[in-house]
Write an enzyme that holds these catalytic residues in place. Structure first.
Site, PDB file in Angstrom:
ATOM      1  N   PRO A  11      32.655   2.107  24.368  1.00  0.00           N
ATOM      2  CA  PRO A  11      32.172   1.029  23.486  1.00  0.00           C
ATOM      3  C   PRO A  11      32.618   1.330  22.060  1.00  0.00           C
ATOM      4  O   PRO A  11      32.359   2.422  21.552  1.00  0.00           O
ATOM      5  CB  PRO A  11      30.650   1.113  23.632  1.00  0.00           C
ATOM      6  CG  PRO A  11      30.380   2.514  24.072  1.00  0.00           C
ATOM      7  CD  PRO A  11      31.568   2.971  24.850  1.00  0.00           C
ATOM      8  N   GLN A  64      25.986  -1.877  26.151  1.00  0.00           N
ATOM      9  CA  GLN A  64      25.432  -0.757  25.396  1.00  0.00           C
ATOM     10  C   GLN A  64      24.417  -1.264  24.382  1.00  0.00           C
ATOM     11  O   GLN A  64      24.712  -2.174  23.607  1.00  0.00           O
ATOM     12  CB  GLN A  64      26.505   0.045  24.667  1.00  0.00           C
ATOM     13  CG  GLN A  64      25.888   1.305  24.032  1.00  0.00           C
ATOM     14  CD  GLN A  64      26.831   2.132  23.211  1.00  0.00           C
ATOM     15  OE1 GLN A  64      27.294   1.692  22.163  1.00  0.00           O
ATOM     16  NE2 GLN A  64      27.115   3.351  23.667  1.00  0.00           N
ATOM     17  N   CYS A  94      25.972   7.404  18.068  1.00  0.00           N
ATOM     18  CA  CYS A  94      26.600   6.859  16.861  1.00  0.00           C
ATOM     19  C   CYS A  94      25.958   7.475  15.616  1.00  0.00           C
ATOM     20  O   CYS A  94      24.736   7.444  15.463  1.00  0.00           O
ATOM     21  CB  CYS A  94      26.451   5.341  16.826  1.00  0.00           C
ATOM     22  SG  CYS A  94      27.243   4.587  15.381  1.00  0.00           S
TER      23      CYS A  94
END
Length: 325
Positions: A11, A64, A94
């Site tokens: 992603p 996601q 992230c």
């Protein structure tokens, strides 16, 4: 029998939208595709159809999610299942400031019990797999013992698949781009996770740039996730089915891939989409091939013009055909 996640496409924010994923699916029928991260707030309070809509050809495809509220994540996981997604993935990797301010992403690695609570709530709401994408550590919480505690705690809540970016993340001092490049890759850490958790599916992410490299990694773990290389050099996917999935269907040539994309583009243009929304994802198709610069330049200069249509791709394709004298 190869795992469905033997090869996954990471992603990537602003990159792996539905048009990008459709193109990647043309090149590989088996790679597991992932959406850009979508926050729970965007789905619950925004136009959820805009974020969840995808083409049926994309399967297998995962949504996601970014969030840290178990109830909200459960609601969004159910949305994903209702839309037919094959998996829902929780982002715990992230490192951007925006993500940290929302209390999700890599900062959640410091709260394994909360991640476990989130996973348990999601798993209770759906029948599709709930997976987690993480780093190997954050800041000074980067010991192997802390990683084992994180994985063990979340696995006990019902997660059976961990996608692990083999770098730690610095939550302050490094930009997201720097966090993808500066912390050293530690494949050995991910390999050790598989040894210590043999019953879990462990997918390695980070720094994978070739199928040959993927084949080597697959000797140690269950799957490989490729990110930037798959976007910037998408033709890497053309041989993936034969090499990694024992699928002997003939792969498309670059030219065949473009012609296969044309009907999709025609349909999207009829719905009001601008050509650039698709062509920006295929600029790297001729990476290091004859005419690559002309291909990129022509698409970049013409795909944004009013009325631009499929003819732009066919014209750009001419730059990739060697002159014959």
């Amino acid at each position: 029998m190869p795992s469905p996640r033997t090869l996954c496409i990471a992603p990537m924010m602003d990159w792996t939208d539905r048009h990008c994923r459709y193109f990647h699916r043309l090149l590989s029928k088996n790679a597991f595709l992932y959406t850009e991260m979508v926050t729970t707030g965007a789905l619950i309070h925004g136009d959820h159809h805009r974020f969840l809509h995808y083409h049926a050809a994309e399967h297998p495809v995962a949504l996601q999610l970014g969030g840290s509220n178990p109830r909200e994540l459960a609601i969004c996981a159910k949305m994903a299942e209702d839309y037919g997604y094959d998996e829902v993935n929780l982002n715990v990797g992230c490192p951007s400031d925006r993500v940290q301010n929302g209390r999700f992403g890599a900062c959640l690695m410091a709260e394994p019990e909360l991640v476990a609570e989130c996973v348990a709530a999601m798993a209770a709401a759906v029948t599709i797999p709930v997976t987690v994408k993480s780093r190997i550590g954050i800041d000074d919480k980067d010991s192997y013992e802390e990683l084992v505690h994180f994985v063990g705690t979340v696995a006990a809540a019902g997660c059976r698949t961990f996608i692990v970016h083999a770098r730690k993340a610095w939550l302050s001092g490094l930009s997201p781009k720097e966090n993808r490049e500066i912390p050293p890759l530690r494949y050995d850490v991910v390999y050790q996770l598989k040894i210590d958790f043999p019953h879990l599916e462990i997918i390695l992410n980070g720094g994978v740039t070739s199928l040959a490299q993927a084949e080597t990694i697959l000797e140690q773990v269950d799957g490989v996730m490729i990110g930037r290389e798959a976007y910037q050099n998408p033709f890497i996917l053309a041989e993936a089915d034969q090499r990694l999935f024992a699928d002997n269907r003939a792969s498309l040539t670059r030219s065949e891939a473009i012609h296969a994309l044309l009907p999709y583009i025609s349909g999207q243009l009829a719905l009001g989409l601008r050509l650039h929304s698709v062509t920006r994802h295929i600029l790297g198709l001729f990476h290091e091939q004859y005419g690559a610069r002309g291909w990129r330049r022509y698409l970049s200069e013409h795909a944004n013009k009013p009325g631009a249509d499929e003819a732009v791709l066919l014209q750009a394709l001419k730059f990739t055909i060697p002159d014959v004298y």
